[in-house]
Design a protein around this motif. Structure first.
Motif, PDB file in Angstrom:
ATOM      1  N   ARG A 440       0.831  -1.208   0.000  1.00  0.00           N
ATOM      2  CA  ARG A 440       0.000   0.000   0.000  1.00  0.00           C
ATOM      3  C   ARG A 440       0.865   1.256   0.000  1.00  0.00           C
ATOM      4  N   LYS A 441       1.921   1.267   0.801  1.00  0.00           N
ATOM      5  CA  LYS A 441       2.809   2.424   0.865  1.00  0.00           C
ATOM      6  C   LYS A 441       3.558   2.627  -0.456  1.00  0.00           C
ATOM      7  N   ASN A 442       3.940   1.536  -1.093  1.00  0.00           N
ATOM      8  CA  ASN A 442       4.590   1.643  -2.401  1.00  0.00           C
ATOM      9  C   ASN A 442       3.655   2.319  -3.410  1.00  0.00           C
ATOM     10  N   ARG A 443       2.391   1.956  -3.354  1.00  0.00           N
ATOM     11  CA  ARG A 443       1.387   2.528  -4.253  1.00  0.00           C
ATOM     12  C   ARG A 443       1.226   4.023  -3.983  1.00  0.00           C
ATOM     13  N   GLU A 444       1.133   4.401  -2.722  1.00  0.00           N
ATOM     14  CA  GLU A 444       0.988   5.811  -2.365  1.00  0.00           C
ATOM     15  C   GLU A 444       2.209   6.623  -2.811  1.00  0.00           C
ATOM     16  N   ARG A 445       3.383   6.040  -2.661  1.00  0.00           N
ATOM     17  CA  ARG A 445       4.610   6.716  -3.086  1.00  0.00           C
ATOM     18  C   ARG A 445       4.597   6.978  -4.580  1.00  0.00           C
ATOM     19  N   ASP A 446       4.150   5.988  -5.362  1.00  0.00           N
ATOM     20  CA  ASP A 446       4.113   6.154  -6.813  1.00  0.00           C
ATOM     21  C   ASP A 446       3.131   7.251  -7.221  1.00  0.00           C
ATOM     22  N   ILE A 447       1.974   7.289  -6.575  1.00  0.00           N
ATOM     23  CA  ILE A 447       0.984   8.317  -6.902  1.00  0.00           C
ATOM     24  C   ILE A 447       1.524   9.703  -6.562  1.00  0.00           C
ATOM     25  N   GLU A 448       2.198   9.807  -5.433  1.00  0.00           N
ATOM     26  CA  GLU A 448       2.771  11.088  -5.033  1.00  0.00           C
ATOM     27  C   GLU A 448       3.840  11.544  -6.032  1.00  0.00           C
ATOM     28  N   GLN A 449       4.686  10.613  -6.465  1.00  0.00           N
ATOM     29  CA  GLN A 449       5.736  10.972  -7.410  1.00  0.00           C
ATOM     30  C   GLN A 449       5.172  11.329  -8.779  1.00  0.00           C
ATOM     31  N   ALA A 450       4.045  10.714  -9.138  1.00  0.00           N
ATOM     32  CA  ALA A 450       3.432  11.002 -10.436  1.00  0.00           C
ATOM     33  C   ALA A 450       2.965  12.446 -10.529  1.00  0.00           C
ATOM     34  N   ALA A 451       2.687  13.076  -9.406  1.00  0.00           N
ATOM     35  CA  ALA A 451       2.206  14.460  -9.404  1.00  0.00           C
ATOM     36  C   ALA A 451       3.304  15.457  -9.718  1.00  0.00           C
ATOM     37  N   TRP A 452       4.563  15.050  -9.596  1.00  0.00           N
ATOM     38  CA  TRP A 452       5.665  15.980  -9.869  1.00  0.00           C
ATOM     39  C   TRP A 452       5.633  16.395 -11.342  1.00  0.00           C
ATOM     40  N   GLY A 453       5.660  17.656 -11.605  1.00  0.00           N
ATOM     41  CA  GLY A 453       5.652  18.162 -12.981  1.00  0.00           C
ATOM     42  C   GLY A 453       4.373  17.863 -13.729  1.00  0.00           C
ATOM     43  N   TRP A 454       3.253  17.765 -13.011  1.00  0.00           N
ATOM     44  CA  TRP A 454       1.988  17.366 -13.624  1.00  0.00           C
ATOM     45  C   TRP A 454       1.570  18.299 -14.750  1.00  0.00           C
ATOM     46  N   ASP A 455       1.771  19.591 -14.569  1.00  0.00           N
ATOM     47  CA  ASP A 455       1.354  20.569 -15.572  1.00  0.00           C
ATOM     48  C   ASP A 455       2.510  21.059 -16.442  1.00  0.00           C
ATOM     49  N   ALA A 456       3.631  20.351 -16.383  1.00  0.00           N
ATOM     50  CA  ALA A 456       4.822  20.800 -17.112  1.00  0.00           C
ATOM     51  C   ALA A 456       4.650  20.603 -18.614  1.00  0.00           C
ATOM     52  N   SER A 457       5.374  21.424 -19.348  1.00  0.00           N
ATOM     53  CA  SER A 457       5.469  21.280 -20.799  1.00  0.00           C
ATOM     54  C   SER A 457       6.955  21.339 -21.169  1.00  0.00           C
ATOM     55  N   PRO A 458       7.480  20.345 -21.890  1.00  0.00           N
ATOM     56  CA  PRO A 458       6.859  19.136 -22.433  1.00  0.00           C
ATOM     57  C   PRO A 458       6.174  18.271 -21.365  1.00  0.00           C
ATOM     58  N   VAL A 459       5.356  17.361 -21.829  1.00  0.00           N
ATOM     59  CA  VAL A 459       4.499  16.560 -20.959  1.00  0.00           C
ATOM     60  C   VAL A 459       5.324  15.542 -20.189  1.00  0.00           C
ATOM     61  N   SER A 460       5.054  15.412 -18.876  1.00  0.00           N
ATOM     62  CA  SER A 460       5.755  14.405 -18.088  1.00  0.00           C
ATOM     63  C   SER A 460       5.277  13.012 -18.487  1.00  0.00           C
ATOM     64  N   THR A 461       6.150  12.034 -18.349  1.00  0.00           N
ATOM     65  CA  THR A 461       5.777  10.663 -18.713  1.00  0.00           C
ATOM     66  C   THR A 461       4.693  10.123 -17.781  1.00  0.00           C
ATOM     67  N   ALA A 462       4.688  10.572 -16.519  1.00  0.00           N
ATOM     68  CA  ALA A 462       3.633  10.147 -15.589  1.00  0.00           C
ATOM     69  C   ALA A 462       2.277  10.700 -16.024  1.00  0.00           C
ATOM     70  N   ARG A 463       2.238  11.973 -16.432  1.00  0.00           N
ATOM     71  CA  ARG A 463       0.980  12.572 -16.895  1.00  0.00           C
ATOM     72  C   ARG A 463       0.504  11.868 -18.157  1.00  0.00           C
ATOM     73  N   MET A 464       1.423  11.562 -19.059  1.00  0.00           N
ATOM     74  CA  MET A 464       1.050  10.860 -20.285  1.00  0.00           C
ATOM     75  C   MET A 464       0.425   9.503 -19.951  1.00  0.00           C
ATOM     76  N   ALA A 465       1.040   8.752 -19.028  1.00  0.00           N
ATOM     77  CA  ALA A 465       0.513   7.441 -18.646  1.00  0.00           C
ATOM     78  C   ALA A 465      -0.843   7.569 -17.960  1.00  0.00           C
ATOM     79  N   ALA A 466      -1.002   8.600 -17.133  1.00  0.00           N
ATOM     80  CA  ALA A 466      -2.264   8.790 -16.418  1.00  0.00           C
ATOM     81  C   ALA A 466      -3.396   9.161 -17.372  1.00  0.00           C
ATOM     82  N   GLU A 467      -3.127  10.072 -18.306  1.00  0.00           N
ATOM     83  CA  GLU A 467      -4.155  10.463 -19.272  1.00  0.00           C
ATOM     84  C   GLU A 467      -4.564   9.282 -20.144  1.00  0.00           C
ATOM     85  N   LEU A 468      -3.612   8.465 -20.484  1.00  0.00           N
ATOM     86  CA  LEU A 468      -3.893   7.277 -21.286  1.00  0.00           C
ATOM     87  C   LEU A 468      -4.749   6.287 -20.498  1.00  0.00           C
ATOM     88  N   TRP A 469      -4.393   6.083 -19.239  1.00  0.00           N
ATOM     89  CA  TRP A 469      -5.139   5.150 -18.385  1.00  0.00           C
ATOM     90  C   TRP A 469      -6.595   5.597 -18.217  1.00  0.00           C
TER      91      TRP A 469
END
Length: 649
Positions: A440-469
């Protein structure tokens, strides 16, 4: 019964005056010379000019000799009969004259069905398509390659499949008999030992010399390819054997029955010993490599992990274990007292750490605790080659079982259950809550890290994966690409629990695999109605972009999302590391590694190949709507591509 005929139309005869002309070259006797002198003194009579008809007959080229060669049943027809018994759905090929007989028989005699012809623009793409297809369907796709040059093109993709332990079936055209080679081209494209250049990284090959030989070897090759460890095979189809009529003596040719071998399970005594070690362990850890050959492999690994409450560390070679399961990724080899490696080709790497890459005097250190036991179940111990070093360093293990892990798991699970007493069951269950909390903690850590650079341009790879999902999560989807170069975000964020939902990567990390392997996997998914998703690296696509045309031409539905970071970024990072060590700065690291100036417009590239596309997109807020529009195209049975300008990783 086969019949052949040769019809010849001869050239017209020579002109009657030819012999007289030749006689003028012969020395004349004295009497003849005197007579000739008298004739010269006589008055000359005018020579009549030839008419138009006579002129045409004298100056027109003679009609050519025409050889019309026909046969009611060439050898390639029988070869196609053999291939049909093996159940090939498709044959992927770039056209080549050395298998022209087989191609003609496939599309006409065989009706272009089972196998259906898939046109490729590069032999490397043909094999990579077969690689991706096999990881969805669990069986080979047929590939045809042309002589020396075709196999040279295909060789890197064959090595990828070999290192990934994937069955690929290659039929190679060749003209063995020198008397049948028509030109310098055929000499350059022919070879004495056709499969020799890939023999170091194929499991088996043969060059049949008769149609009966072909039938046996074709069936044998399929059986060998499908027996773990699964690897590519090559059958050389001689061009003369393809094109000549089936001999009278061979008109009752037989096709052997295909009987696949049962995968080799582990020795019973060794499996019992492994079960005892695992049941008595306080902190067992399972390391999964290429365990799940089929969907059943995932179910079996879940059963073993839950029986022992042992966490599973997945090496991400393919889907082995559900990534949302409480035991997924919850363990640590450093604290384990028993480590079980299942189809892990580099077990040494899982149990050791070493100093940074390429450091002179490299140091290595074992990370398992003193007294920890290591068990391996690995089909790779049954087969191996020496020249290509894809097997990792030798690891000192306590119990090595040379067998297919998936075939061995039912016995291991049964033996573990027999040994679990009520007291051991209570101790085992106590681990469950702790491991679930780690997961559970590993999952929470990944979600927290995915938020880094969420609105950045060029697009972050985490945002790209999330939008696709967000667009595919309610669909029956299949991720048909590697995700190493996008920081594994889909495996960290998506819900993956089916065998076909992640097919892993290259095998040997040969770039150029990604795009064609994704098309091959999408081809396999097509009949199942799945949404195939390919997160496509820009450097990889530039190796053989013609595969986009193959997808468009054959109406292979798939959603391509470009990870367009405009660089061979892994190599760029290595160059930065080298420059930093030399204390020279990293300003020049883009020289030879960047893919810009000019930037490549992949949306325009896709349109040129006939594929729906949008982009380039560098605003993350535009990405979700673009994916939604592309997905509608895919649902109609067509491929689509969205070009996303992304952060490096």
């Amino acid at each position: 019964m086969a019949r052949s005929r040769k019809i010849s139309v001869d050239r017209r005869g020579f002109l009657k005056g030819a012999a007289a002309g030749a006689a003028a070259l012969v020395a004349k006797p004295e009497a003849a010379k005197a007579q000739e002198a008298a004739e010269v003194r006589r008055p000359a009579t005018p020579t009549p000019l030839p008419g138009a008809k006579q002129t045409a007959s004298e100056t027109a080229p003679p009609p050519p000799r025409i050889d019309v060669y026909t046969t009611d049943r060439p050898g390639s027809d029988f070869m196609v009969d053999v291939l049909k018994t093996l159940g090939f759905e498709y044959v992927a090929a770039n056209p080549g004259s050395s298998f022209r007989g087989l191609q003609e028989s496939c599309v006409n005699y065989g009706g272009n069905k089972s196998p259906e012809w898939i046109t490729c623009c590069h032999e490397e793409s043909s094999v990579a398509m077969a690689h991706g297809y096999a990881k969805i369907e669990g069986k080979p796709l047929l590939v045809m390659a042309h002589g020396t040059v075709g196999l040279q093109h295909a060789s890197m993709a064959i090595y990828n499949a070999y290192a990934d332990r994937v069955p690929v079936y290659i039929m190679l055209g060749n003209v063995q008999d020198v008397a049948w080679r028509r030109s310098d081209v055929e000499w350059a494209h022919s070879v004495q030992d056709a499969a020799s250049m890939v023999r170091d990284y194929t499991k088996w090959d043969d060059a049949p010399v008769s149609l009966g030989h072909f039938a046996e070897s074709a069936v044998r090759a399929y059986k060998i390819a499908m027996t773990p460890p699964m690897e590519p095979v090559v059958i050389v189809a001689d061009a003369v054997l393809q094109e000549e009529p089936v001999p009278e003596a061979d008109r009752r040719l037989q096709i052997p029955k295909l009987t696949l071998a049962s995968p080799p399970a582990g020795d019973y005594g060794a499996v019992k010993e492994a079960a005892k070690m695992l049941v008595n362990a306080e902190n067992p850890v399972i390391v999964a490599g290429r365990v799940a050959r089929t969907p059943e492999g995932i179910n079996l690994l879940v059963q073993l992990a839950e029986t022992l409450q042992a966490p599973v560390l997945d090496r991400r070679f393919r889907t082995n274990f559900p990534n949302r399961h409480p035991l997924f990724g919850a363990g640590n080899v450093r604290t384990a007292d028993v480590v079980l490696g299942l189809e892990v080709p580099d077990m040494w790497f899982a149990t050791h750490t070493q100093t940074p890459v390429n450091r002179m005097g490299m140091e290595a250190k074992r990370i398992t605790q003193p007294g920890a036991k290591v068990i391996t179940i690995f089909a790779g111990d049954l087969s191996g080659k020496s020249n290509y070093q894809d097997f990792g360093r030798y690891d000192e293990v306590d119990l090595a079982i040379a067998a297919d892990a998936q075939a061995t798991l039912p016995i291991l699970i049964e033996e573990c259950r027999k040994l679990i007493t009520p007291d051991r069951k209570a101790a085992i269950q106590q681990r469950a809550a702790k491991l679930a909390e780690v997961s559970r903690k590993n999952r929470e850590r990944d979600i927290e890290q995915a938020a880094w650079g969420w609105d950045a341009s060029p697009v972050s790879t985490a945002r790209m994966a999330a939008e696709l999902w967000n667009q595919i999560k309610t669909e029956d989807w299949s991720l048909v690409s590697d995700v190493t170069f996008v920081s594994w975000w889909p495996l960290r964020m998506w819900d993956i629990d089916k065998h076909y939902q992640f097919i892993g990567g290259h095998g040997a990390y040969g770039i150029g695999y990604g795009a064609p392997a994704a098309v091959g996997a999408a081809l396999a998914n097509k009949k199942h109605g799945r949404i195939s998703v390919n997160i496509q690296c820009d450097g990889d696509l530039n190796y053989a972009p013609g595969v986009l045309w193959t997808a468009a031409h054959h109406r292979i539905p798939m959603l391509n999302i470009m990870h367009n970071n405009r660089a061979y970024h892994q190599e760029l990072m290595y160059l930065e590391d080298m420059a930093a060590r030399a204390r020279r700065g990293v300003e020049n690291a883009g020289i030879g590694t960047a893919i810009n100036d000019p930037n490549i417009d992949y949306a325009m590239m896709a349109k040129a190949y006939g594929m729906f596309s949008e982009g380039p997109i560098d605003n993350p807020n535009d990405l979700g709507p673009a994916i939604k529009r592309a997905l509608e195209v895919v649902k109609k049975g067509e491929p689509a591509l969205i070009d996303v300008v992304t952060q490096p990783r």
